[in-house]
Scaffold this motif. Structure first.
Motif, mmCIF file in Angstrom:
data_model
loop_
_atom_site.group_PDB
_atom_site.id
_atom_site.type_symbol
_atom_site.label_atom_id
_atom_site.label_comp_id
_atom_site.label_asym_id
_atom_site.label_seq_id
_atom_site.Cartn_x
_atom_site.Cartn_y
_atom_site.Cartn_z
ATOM 1 N N ARG A 330 17.300 18.032 61.671
ATOM 2 C CA ARG A 330 16.572 18.207 60.475
ATOM 3 C C ARG A 330 17.952 19.326 60.234
ATOM 4 O O ARG A 330 18.671 20.217 61.367
ATOM 5 C CB ARG A 330 15.412 19.380 61.161
ATOM 6 N N LEU A 331 17.880 20.045 59.076
ATOM 7 C CA LEU A 331 19.003 21.014 58.719
ATOM 8 C C LEU A 331 18.867 22.160 58.988
ATOM 9 O O LEU A 331 17.401 23.014 58.908
ATOM 10 C CB LEU A 331 18.289 20.758 57.053
ATOM 11 N N ALA A 332 18.936 22.512 59.543
ATOM 12 C CA ALA A 332 19.178 24.168 60.352
ATOM 13 C C ALA A 332 20.065 25.250 59.813
ATOM 14 O O ALA A 332 21.002 25.227 59.387
ATOM 15 C CB ALA A 332 19.281 23.885 61.930
ATOM 16 N N PRO A 333 19.155 26.426 60.067
ATOM 17 C CA PRO A 333 20.505 27.767 59.856
ATOM 18 C C PRO A 333 21.587 27.680 60.519
ATOM 19 O O PRO A 333 21.107 27.173 62.189
ATOM 20 C CB PRO A 333 19.780 28.935 58.854
ATOM 21 N N VAL A 334 23.204 27.736 59.814
ATOM 22 C CA VAL A 334 23.464 28.447 61.341
ATOM 23 C C VAL A 334 24.906 29.777 60.950
ATOM 24 O O VAL A 334 24.788 29.849 59.644
ATOM 25 C CB VAL A 334 24.937 27.332 61.760
ATOM 26 N N ALA A 335 25.216 30.383 61.743
ATOM 27 C CA ALA A 335 26.119 31.541 61.843
ATOM 28 C C ALA A 335 26.979 31.970 62.701
ATOM 29 O O ALA A 335 26.328 31.629 63.882
ATOM 30 C CB ALA A 335 25.442 32.771 60.283
ATOM 31 N N LYS A 336 28.060 32.432 62.682
ATOM 32 C CA LYS A 336 28.809 32.704 63.557
ATOM 33 C C LYS A 336 28.096 34.445 63.751
ATOM 34 O O LYS A 336 28.126 35.368 63.157
ATOM 35 C CB LYS A 336 30.993 33.125 63.221
ATOM 36 N N ALA A 337 28.462 34.351 65.663
ATOM 37 C CA ALA A 337 27.602 35.684 66.059
ATOM 38 C C ALA A 337 27.878 37.006 65.885
ATOM 39 O O ALA A 337 27.439 38.092 66.046
ATOM 40 C CB ALA A 337 26.560 35.304 67.159
ATOM 41 N N SER A 338 29.261 36.502 66.621
ATOM 42 C CA SER A 338 29.882 37.741 67.124
ATOM 43 C C SER A 338 30.789 38.378 66.261
ATOM 44 O O SER A 338 30.639 38.133 65.177
ATOM 45 C CB SER A 338 30.917 37.648 68.430
ATOM 46 N N THR A 339 30.578 39.761 66.349
ATOM 47 C CA THR A 339 31.538 41.108 66.303
ATOM 48 C C THR A 339 30.758 41.621 64.612
ATOM 49 O O THR A 339 29.957 40.815 63.785
ATOM 50 C CB THR A 339 32.935 40.524 65.820
ATOM 51 N N LYS A 341 32.469 40.094 61.496
ATOM 52 C CA LYS A 341 32.374 38.728 60.748
ATOM 53 C C LYS A 341 31.110 38.012 60.404
ATOM 54 O O LYS A 341 30.907 36.928 59.541
ATOM 55 C CB LYS A 341 33.732 37.862 61.089
ATOM 56 N N GLY A 342 29.721 39.168 61.013
ATOM 57 C CA GLY A 342 28.829 38.480 60.547
ATOM 58 C C GLY A 342 27.951 37.490 59.233
ATOM 59 O O GLY A 342 28.231 38.112 58.768
ATOM 60 N N SER A 343 27.726 36.355 59.019
ATOM 61 C CA SER A 343 27.262 35.995 58.125
ATOM 62 C C SER A 343 26.174 35.115 58.052
ATOM 63 O O SER A 343 25.496 35.953 59.228
ATOM 64 C CB SER A 343 28.390 34.636 58.348
ATOM 65 N N VAL A 344 25.350 35.626 56.447
ATOM 66 C CA VAL A 344 23.876 34.732 56.508
ATOM 67 C C VAL A 344 24.259 33.788 56.524
ATOM 68 O O VAL A 344 24.050 33.046 55.663
ATOM 69 C CB VAL A 344 23.685 35.863 55.644
ATOM 70 N N GLY A 345 23.217 32.998 57.259
ATOM 71 C CA GLY A 345 23.086 31.300 57.449
ATOM 72 C C GLY A 345 22.009 31.278 56.759
ATOM 73 O O GLY A 345 21.542 32.183 55.880
ATOM 74 N N GLY A 346 22.036 29.601 56.481
ATOM 75 C CA GLY A 346 21.231 28.909 55.248
ATOM 76 C C GLY A 346 21.555 29.396 54.136
ATOM 77 O O GLY A 346 22.568 29.914 53.541
ATOM 78 N N ARG A 347 21.046 27.907 53.248
ATOM 79 C CA ARG A 347 21.251 28.113 51.917
ATOM 80 C C ARG A 347 20.973 29.004 51.087
ATOM 81 O O ARG A 347 20.274 29.421 51.127
ATOM 82 C CB ARG A 347 20.738 26.408 51.357
ATOM 83 N N LYS A 348 21.984 28.933 50.172
ATOM 84 C CA LYS A 348 21.831 30.144 49.114
ATOM 85 C C LYS A 348 21.484 29.595 47.683
ATOM 86 O O LYS A 348 21.603 29.275 47.612
ATOM 87 C CB LYS A 348 22.061 31.556 49.651
ATOM 88 N N ASP A 369 13.379 29.380 53.421
ATOM 89 C CA ASP A 369 13.139 28.252 53.368
ATOM 90 C C ASP A 369 14.059 27.199 52.660
ATOM 91 O O ASP A 369 14.398 27.485 51.997
ATOM 92 C CB ASP A 369 11.763 27.533 53.131
ATOM 93 N N ASP A 370 14.649 26.264 53.350
ATOM 94 C CA ASP A 370 16.100 25.215 52.962
ATOM 95 C C ASP A 370 15.227 24.470 51.733
ATOM 96 O O ASP A 370 16.166 24.255 49.998
ATOM 97 C CB ASP A 370 16.703 24.508 53.305
#
Lengths: 441, 441
Positions: A330-339, A341-348, A369-370
């Protein structure tokens, strides 16, 4: 030299590919998103440019014999990876903002979807193109804004890498420049090319009279004569003497241009050359252009500040993995967690919210929801959708590349800039012209 | 796309050619000089780069059928000019500073001699190459200086035009960078390429352990693991667990790098990974590098600030006609007279004056009688000649192009930088490290 764009790539894209091919994750479906976290200091909006060039580069992104031989010889990757590369062809999809569109922090300007293997390889070339071209278009848009309708010409080739110069001329055209000195840009993208003579042409001749006579004989009286090699007043006199009152234009490339333009206009009028235009060059930027608004200047030529982005020579666009297929398929959102530079996961997806007068009030980034994001279209009259299909199953959609793409992008830029709120086009440093808000679907 | 460089040219070069062909001045012998009037604000020296690329571009400066057809179709020039262009080949001479050499205001870094026709056409591409490449090398030299012997790696491709990125990697190598992420730069100029993985590789996997295991399995324990995707402390732990104490390096791409490097070094040592190196990246420039001098950092990776010239994205080099044959058949100095842009006419040569310790004290620009300047060689032990032949009667001299040229330029840069006076390498803003003086012969 091959025309392949495949090695315009950071080595780590291939090293990652090798690792992912070895452990079976290379086939995971992935969504990569291009966005910027912030605008350059003080800038109120960015202009997306280069999308057409990304699509052109994609078509040439092939690993031919020359590329594969070099990779093998240098042992950049193993045999299994070379085998994969030998048949590489992007078969995924790309969606994004139309070229020429305004962007703001976190605008999802480009989304690339495919397997990890096919999408990760494109990171470097996609960012190279969008970061440079958008930096130039963003500066260029301020210049055409400051010129309040007078034509602005691009003349910066000599102050940029020779191929970057071609892209800069193209990006300037997207943001409303009327022509370029760059012949290759003219050929490649159908841009009008301009230019008549440099000081060298005058100095080559025994005197200014001889130089002007030669130029008028060769190019006709409608040409532009450069009048500041020796003395501007004498230069203008000789220019009208050589070409008559039908002289096309005189160019001023030094001195206090505001004062000089006044004097030269009066002199030209006094000589009866009422139709002769005044072109000014000499290290102009958007501030110098704005300061000449009350001067009798007809055309601006811009070089250095255009091709270097007028203080912001690149954009901070990044290409981030925002969703990927997990071991559960299944497609799951991912994002770098540290510091920080945090990004928001998931398709936009994204839309621009407009007020009753058609003025932009918000950049709406749509997440959640994707499947819902993927299918999302604006459901309210005050939202203008920003995301369009660019590549579908590996096939580039028509209309975005070549000269046609530049024309469309220039139209998009003009319309979107007109939509900005009042005050968004002033040059002084300030925050982004509209806030970016999130809509969850 | 053709490999011709002939249209990487401003239109006015061709318009001037047409005018000069028509009135017979096109055959006048001319001397064009490339120099800069000033260094970017606060910079103490410039580094000349791109000379090898100029010579490579010269070899491809031919008007083939595609170029001529386009020029004819667009009516850029008349038939007589097209006829001239169809057999164009530079038959003149080029002399200049060796690539990698330092330059100062008014250093005559390149001199092109030939007929007006053949020499004027080269202006745009010569300046594009030298202005961009020298801007990058000048910034790069400050970075390798600040790194006090630690390796600096080039990773900026994504923040520059895709072809400019290749030139930037090359220019960085001239100024002492140890490697580049850019594969095309590796292929074209024989540079060592580097790079292992981005955050996307970690995010692609179900967890960090799986990502590190995959990378070590694919690239061996000597690889560099990126440890800041989630939590640096856990990342380092997992990295050593995956690769063992023989792990090559860890990379930190975010956070307070000075503090983080201390903590990570202590953690690695505590885990027995004494040989594991620490690579830092994350928006470094020469100041950030200098500030990390006391941190236990082994290698720096630099991107954005390198490819944008760290605040000076271009040089102000110009290509000026300084002497030309007059109607009397004799070579005479010429110069633009009006306003602040005044240049000094006549052919130049140059040398660097050194003190008893071999430290540079003056940039000596040699001018005067044309034949005397042409024949000039230093007549004193304390003068090191700076001008070398690059093209003789249209033939490129060996040793300056390709990978060989980059190696020679890097050696020249290192030797010339060592020769600078004490204090010339500090980063704070100041005047040019040595004054430029004139010697008349």
């Amino acid at each position: 030299m091959t025309s392949s764009t495949a090695l315009l790539t950071d080595r780590y894209e291939l090293t990652m590919l090798q690792g992912a091919l070895a452990d079976g994750t290379a086939d995971r479906r992935c969504v990569f998103e291009v966005f910027t976290r912030r605008l350059p200091h003080g800038r109120r909006y960015g202009v997306l440019a280069g999308t057409g060039r990304v699509l052109e580069a994609l078509a040439d992104f092939r690993f031919g014999a020359e590329e594969l031989d070099w990779l093998a010889r240098e042992r950049v990757v193993d045999d299994a990876t070379l085998e994969y590369l030998s048949t590489y062809r992007f078969t995924g999809s790309v969606r994004g903002y139309a070229e020429g569109e305004m962007f703001f922090p976190h605008s999802p300007v480009l989304t690339v979807e495919g397997t990890f293997a096919e999408a990760v390889l494109l990171e470097t070339v996609v960012l190279s193109v969008l970061n440079y071209d958008s930096a130039i278009a963003s500066a260029a848009s301020r210049m055409t804004s400051a010129a309040i309708g007078r034509p602005v010409l691009e003349m910066g080739a000599r102050r940029a890498h020779e191929q970057a110069a071609v892209a800069a001329a193209r990006a300037a055209a997207v943001a409303g420049f009327a022509g370029t000195s760059n012949l290759e840009a003219g050929r490649r993208y159908g841009l009008p090319t301009i230019g008549t003579a440099a000081h060298a042409f005058t100095l080559l001749h025994d005197d200014e009279e001889a130089a002007f006579a030669a130029q008028v004989a060769s190019s006709g009286p409608g040409t532009t004569l450069l009048v500041d090699t020796y003395d501007v007043r004498r230069g203008v006199e000789r220019a009208v003497a050589a070409a008559g009152t039908g002289l096309g234009a005189v160019r001023l490339d030094s001195g206090d241009l505001g004062v000089l333009a006044q004097e030269v206009r009066a002199q030209l009028d006094g000589l009866g050359a009422h139709g002769t235009k005044i072109v000014v060059t000499s290290d102009l930027d958007e501030y110098a252009i704005a300061s000449l608004a009350v001067a009798p200047v007809d055309t601006y030529g811009v070089g250095t500040s255009l091709v270097t982005g007028s203080g912001a020579p690149t954009c901070g666009m990044v290409y981030k993995l925002v969703a990927r297929e997990g071991s559960d398929g299944r497609l799951a959102p991912v994002a770098k967690a540290s510091t920080s530079k945090g990004s928001v996961g998931g398709r936009k997806s994204a839309a621009r919210r407009l007020d009753g007068d058609g003025r932009a009030v918000e950049e709406v980034v749509v997440g959640g929801d994707d499947a819902a994001v993927r299918a999302w279209t604006p459901d309210a009259d005050d939202l203008r959708a920003l995301v369009v299909p660019l590549v579908i199953d590996g096939e580039v959609c028509p209309g975005w590349t070549g000269a046609e793409g530049v024309t469309a992008a220039a139209a998009r830029h003009a319309a979107s800039r007109d939509e900005l709120p009042r005050g968004a086009r002033r040059l002084s440093a300030d925050e982004a012209a509209i806030p970016t808000v999130t809509l969850t679907v």
